[in-house]
Write an enzyme that holds these catalytic residues in place. Structure first.
Site, PDB file in Angstrom:
ATOM      1  N   CYS A  48       3.384  -4.734   3.674  1.00  0.00           N
ATOM      2  CA  CYS A  48       2.714  -5.001   4.942  1.00  0.00           C
ATOM      3  C   CYS A  48       2.568  -6.483   5.221  1.00  0.00           C
ATOM      4  O   CYS A  48       2.395  -6.877   6.370  1.00  0.00           O
ATOM      5  CB  CYS A  48       1.338  -4.345   4.950  1.00  0.00           C
ATOM      6  N   SER A  50       0.934   3.579   2.013  1.00  0.00           N
ATOM      7  CA  SER A  50       1.322   4.095   3.324  1.00  0.00           C
ATOM      8  C   SER A  50       2.367   3.256   4.025  1.00  0.00           C
ATOM      9  O   SER A  50       3.259   3.779   4.673  1.00  0.00           O
ATOM     10  CB  SER A  50       0.084   4.192   4.224  1.00  0.00           C
ATOM     11  N   CYS A  51       2.265   1.936   3.903  1.00  0.00           N
ATOM     12  CA  CYS A  51       3.107   1.112   4.760  1.00  0.00           C
ATOM     13  C   CYS A  51       4.016   0.172   4.009  1.00  0.00           C
ATOM     14  O   CYS A  51       4.766  -0.577   4.628  1.00  0.00           O
ATOM     15  CB  CYS A  51       2.247   0.311   5.738  1.00  0.00           C
ATOM     16  N   GLY A  52       3.981   0.148   2.693  1.00  0.00           N
ATOM     17  CA  GLY A  52       4.917  -0.698   1.993  1.00  0.00           C
ATOM     18  C   GLY A  52       4.544  -2.160   2.063  1.00  0.00           C
ATOM     19  O   GLY A  52       3.395  -2.527   1.916  1.00  0.00           O
ATOM     20  N   THR A  95       0.839  -1.188   0.000  1.00  0.00           N
ATOM     21  CA  THR A  95       0.000   0.000   0.000  1.00  0.00           C
ATOM     22  C   THR A  95       0.873   1.235   0.000  1.00  0.00           C
ATOM     23  O   THR A  95       2.055   1.172   0.294  1.00  0.00           O
ATOM     24  CB  THR A  95      -0.914   0.048   1.237  1.00  0.00           C
TER      25      THR A  95
END
Length: 287
Positions: A118, A114-116, A112
């Site tokens: 995950c 935002s968090c790579g 994603t």
């Protein structure tokens, strides 16, 4: 491709006054990365530099390490049931004889903005063997990189000045690659910080520039384990961030010899690992 930004209606409230106007937003679309025809990963990204993004992602995953290992990258025609090309699916073909890591073929990664990555459950699951050790001395024939704190302090402003789309949207992360002398070598933007770094590394791979042995990678925001891993996989000796690193990023930096700098704001910074590459001065106090 003309899809970096999009226009949307917004209702603005300013000092009690309400108005309606169009606003420019950063575009976010999925990109499916296929490896030799097989689905591998989906990342939410800002369209543009998709081939470099895919190449850089595969460097980070330990699949690619040199330009001659990459045979081709193409957009997949007929990506939808109707047969149209969405330009949201790319297929990376490796050159004949390239041995693929088993871990890359066994897992399907969803990332994603935002968090790579995950879906990786533990530190061991994300460790990959670096193609090159971090070596800024050319095997002992050159002096190590030594960066003045004043040079480092000026890099965030230079990254910010180069972020053209951020000026229009305020919604993009930036990643910049600098020489040890502070020369801006490349800058990429994306809704995902990890994607911006992959675009930088992918372009270097395509240009035959890996390893990036005497460079500084600067990222907007924080320095996660994933970003530290990407720097290590590309042979980058210095990673700097304008915000905090994670504990795992510091651990990885200490283990691999990466210089990790956080909270790089103005003349202030924290050096978490690899302080031998930072000219702290004779008056530095160590507690």
């Amino acid at each position: 491709m003309g899809r970096v930004t999009e226009r949307r209606k917004v209702i603005r409230v300013r000092d009690g006054q309400v108005s309606e106007r169009p606003d420019t937003l950063v575009a976010e679309e999925p990109l499916e990365i296929r490896l030799n025809g097989k689905p591998l990963a989906i990342t939410m990204r800002t369209p543009g530099d998709d081939f470099a993004l895919a190449a850089g992602f595969l460097v980070s995953e330990g699949v690619l390490g040199a330009a001659d290992e990459l045979q081709s990258i193409v957009y997949c025609a007929g990506a939808t049931a109707e047969g149209s090309n969405t330009y949201n699916v790319v297929d990376v073909r490796t050159a004949p004889g390239v041995v693929l890591p088993n871990i890359t073929l066994e897992r399907n990664v969803y990332t994603t903005s935002s968090c790579g990555l995950c879906g990786k459950a533990s530190l061991d699951a994300v460790r990959t063997t670096a193609r090159w050790p971090i070596d800024d001395t050319a095997g002992g024939t050159a002096p190590p990189v030594l960066l003045a704190t004043g040079l480092l302090a000026g890099l965030p402003d230079r990254l910010r000045a180069a972020q053209r789309v951020f000026d229009r949207t305020g919604g993009l992360h930036g990643a910049a690659l600098f020489s040890e002398a502070g020369e801006l070598l490349d800058v990429r933007e994306d809704v995902g910080r990890h994607n911006a770094v992959d675009k930088l590394i992918g372009r270097a791979l395509q240009n035959g520039g890996l390893p990036l042995a005497r460079t500084v990678l600067l990222v907007s925001g924080r320095a996660s384990f994933e970003l530290a891993q990407k720097a290590v996989m590309a042979g980058i000796p210095v990673l700097a961030a304008v915000s905090a690193p994670s504990s795992l990023a510091v651990d990885l930096a200490a283990e691999t010899g990466l210089t990790l700098i956080g909270f790089l704001r103005g003349s202030s910074m924290n050096v978490y690992a690899g302080e031998h590459r930072v000219a702290l001065g004779a008056g530095a106090v160590r507690g």
